[in-house]
Enzyme design. Sequence first.
Site, PDB file in Angstrom:
ATOM      1  N   LEU A 169       0.830  -1.205   0.000  1.00 11.16           N
ATOM      2  CA  LEU A 169       0.000   0.000   0.000  1.00 11.16           C
ATOM      3  C   LEU A 169       0.862   1.251   0.000  1.00 11.16           C
ATOM      4  O   LEU A 169       1.838   1.330   0.727  1.00 11.16           O
ATOM      5  CB  LEU A 169      -0.897   0.032   1.247  1.00 11.16           C
ATOM      6  CG  LEU A 169      -1.667  -1.229   1.596  1.00 11.16           C
ATOM      7  CD1 LEU A 169      -2.505  -0.999   2.841  1.00 11.16           C
ATOM      8  CD2 LEU A 169      -2.540  -1.649   0.427  1.00 11.16           C
ATOM      9  N   GLY A 181      14.493  14.860  -7.928  1.00 11.62           N
ATOM     10  CA  GLY A 181      14.216  15.878  -6.917  1.00 11.62           C
ATOM     11  C   GLY A 181      15.014  15.661  -5.656  1.00 11.62           C
ATOM     12  O   GLY A 181      16.114  15.101  -5.680  1.00 11.62           O
ATOM     13  N   GLY A 218      11.369   9.718   0.774  1.00  6.45           N
ATOM     14  CA  GLY A 218      11.216   9.669   2.225  1.00  6.45           C
ATOM     15  C   GLY A 218      10.071   8.740   2.538  1.00  6.45           C
ATOM     16  O   GLY A 218       9.695   7.902   1.725  1.00  6.45           O
ATOM     17  N   CYS A 229       8.457   3.784   4.515  1.00  7.34           N
ATOM     18  CA  CYS A 229       8.810   2.485   3.939  1.00  7.34           C
ATOM     19  C   CYS A 229      10.111   2.474   3.150  1.00  7.34           C
ATOM     20  O   CYS A 229      11.030   1.724   3.475  1.00  7.34           O
ATOM     21  CB  CYS A 229       7.679   1.998   3.040  1.00  7.34           C
ATOM     22  SG  CYS A 229       6.273   1.458   4.001  1.00  7.34           S
TER      23      CYS A 229
HETATM   24  C1  UDX Z   1       5.898   2.941  -0.739  1.00  6.74           C
HETATM   25  C2  UDX Z   1       5.624   1.941  -1.864  1.00  6.74           C
HETATM   26  O1  UDX Z   1       5.310   2.665  -3.070  1.00  6.74           O
HETATM   27  C3  UDX Z   1       4.485   1.005  -1.468  1.00  6.74           C
HETATM   28  O2  UDX Z   1       4.306   0.020  -2.471  1.00  6.74           O
HETATM   29  C4  UDX Z   1       4.853   0.325  -0.151  1.00  6.74           C
HETATM   30  O3  UDX Z   1       3.818  -0.522   0.293  1.00  6.74           O
HETATM   31  C5  UDX Z   1       5.121   1.370   0.906  1.00  6.74           C
HETATM   32  O4  UDX Z   1       6.160   2.240   0.469  1.00  6.74           O
HETATM   33  P1  UDX Z   1       4.793   5.184   0.158  1.00  6.74           P
HETATM   34  O5  UDX Z   1       5.804   5.161   1.254  1.00  6.74           O
HETATM   35  O6  UDX Z   1       3.397   5.533   0.485  1.00  6.74           O
HETATM   36  O7  UDX Z   1       4.757   3.781  -0.599  1.00  6.74           O
HETATM   37  O8  UDX Z   1       5.328   6.285  -0.891  1.00  6.74           O
HETATM   38  P2  UDX Z   1       5.692   6.345  -2.435  1.00  6.74           P
HETATM   39  O9  UDX Z   1       4.543   6.855  -3.207  1.00  6.74           O
HETATM   40  O10 UDX Z   1       6.299   5.089  -2.893  1.00  6.74           O
HETATM   41  O11 UDX Z   1       6.799   7.478  -2.410  1.00  6.74           O
HETATM   42  C6  UDX Z   1       7.970   7.328  -1.599  1.00  6.74           C
HETATM   43  C7  UDX Z   1       8.860   8.534  -1.709  1.00  6.74           C
HETATM   44  O12 UDX Z   1       9.489   8.575  -2.975  1.00  6.74           O
HETATM   45  C8  UDX Z   1       8.173   9.875  -1.528  1.00  6.74           C
HETATM   46  O13 UDX Z   1       8.964  10.691  -0.700  1.00  6.74           O
HETATM   47  C9  UDX Z   1       8.120  10.445  -2.929  1.00  6.74           C
HETATM   48  O14 UDX Z   1       8.115  11.845  -2.937  1.00  6.74           O
HETATM   49  C10 UDX Z   1       9.401   9.884  -3.520  1.00  6.74           C
HETATM   50  N1  UDX Z   1       9.389   9.780  -4.982  1.00  6.74           N
HETATM   51  C11 UDX Z   1       8.491   8.977  -5.599  1.00  6.74           C
HETATM   52  C12 UDX Z   1      10.332  10.467  -5.723  1.00  6.74           C
HETATM   53  O15 UDX Z   1      11.174  11.192  -5.182  1.00  6.74           O
HETATM   54  N2  UDX Z   1      10.321  10.324  -7.092  1.00  6.74           N
HETATM   55  C13 UDX Z   1       9.433   9.534  -7.741  1.00  6.74           C
HETATM   56  O16 UDX Z   1       9.499   9.450  -8.972  1.00  6.74           O
HETATM   57  C14 UDX Z   1       8.482   8.836  -6.963  1.00  6.74           C
END
Ligand code: UDX
Length: 399
Positions: free
Chosen positions: A109, A209, A213, A216
Amino acid sequence: MPFFEPGLDELVRKGYQAGTLTFTTAYADALDGAEFVFIAVGTPTTPSGHPDLSNVRSAGREIVRCLGNRRAILVSKSTAPVGISQTLEHLHQLDGGLDLPIVANPEFLREGSAIHDFMEPDRVVLGSDDHEARAAVGELYEELDKPIIYTDMKSAEMVKYACNAFLATKISFINEIAEICERVGADVRDVARGMGLDHRIGAHFLNAGVGFGGSCLPKDVRALSHLAAVYGSHPQLLNAVLEINSEQRRRLVGRLRNVLGGLRGTKIAILGLAFKPDTDDVRDAPSLDLINLLEYEEVRITACDPIAAESARRVFPDLECEEDPLLAATGCDALIIATEWQQFRNLDLDALRRVMRTPVIADGRNVLDAETVRRKGFVYLGFGVADGPGLPVVAGVTV
Ligand code: UDX
């Protein structure tokens, strides 16, 4: 709800009112008549990088104690090092209970779209050496009509770590490419578009960027790297992924230092405290690292976030927060976009230009159009976007 997750309030209220969802702090009540017991407690990282498993262990112990000689299928959803489900199994045997079947069922998730991700998963992974038990858990998911992957227990647990590590790798990869783009004068956003259309690569998780963070990605990559090391493996790529990610924060601060001719005594606004939009979660958020780095250089910080200010104040009780980005930016020498909330994509640049002391924008999420921002008289620092003319400027001196 103790935290913000779109739609969850409503879903919980509905279940509670219908009587299909009840809450208790007593294990015995919760386990009464249960055929399946899902363990979904948190596994925070300890300072050494190893996940803290005390919650899983104590839940396991209590469940075993309460079940006594009753049979139920334990479903392990907590993300914990490969082998934790087996630990639960051992716990149970040690306590002399029945041979309880345990199925590892990692969750994928995302915060902010957790309900959608649960109802419409790309796949469900179920790992157990007890084929009957994993098939029984599979039946629970049948209604979703999505692929179900059956594996052994350790492979199921590994899928979760490998997925998060891969997503983190994609982000650090594009961030490394972004730095090269800056130097050679290419635009990483176009590069990512060109890459993403190759279906072997895919367009997701290629936004350069200030880095990843959340609760997870950072935790799971650290845990996997730690696990690898414990088993005698040398996880070079995982370590590089983490290193690049922390470097993104330092790079942003370094660029501001260069542009402003030093940071001491400046005032900087941080727009976005949550680790990503649509959540109030600030765990391992880039904003926290930025605040630490800037505070170290005695920068006066004002922050703005639609819902995460409260969570950030739990970490930095004295953090100055404003509800309006313009108020946060007033009198500032630079503005950092650390989370791509919708309202930060549509900033009123003319008004911003009027209220800022020195018009510098560091776009940590590459959400603004560099040319438009520069045309409005700002110095624009993006990630993987070549610097424009007019650098460096000196804090307090209007450009
Ligand atoms: C993540 C996984 O996507 C999910 O499958 C798992 O169950 C839990 O961890 P989540 O922590 O909600 O989910 O965030 P996610 O949407 O994956 O983004 C994580 C971080 O990566 C964020 O800080 C986001 O800003 C950053 N990010 C994401 C980037 O810097 N660049 C991107 O292209 C995508």
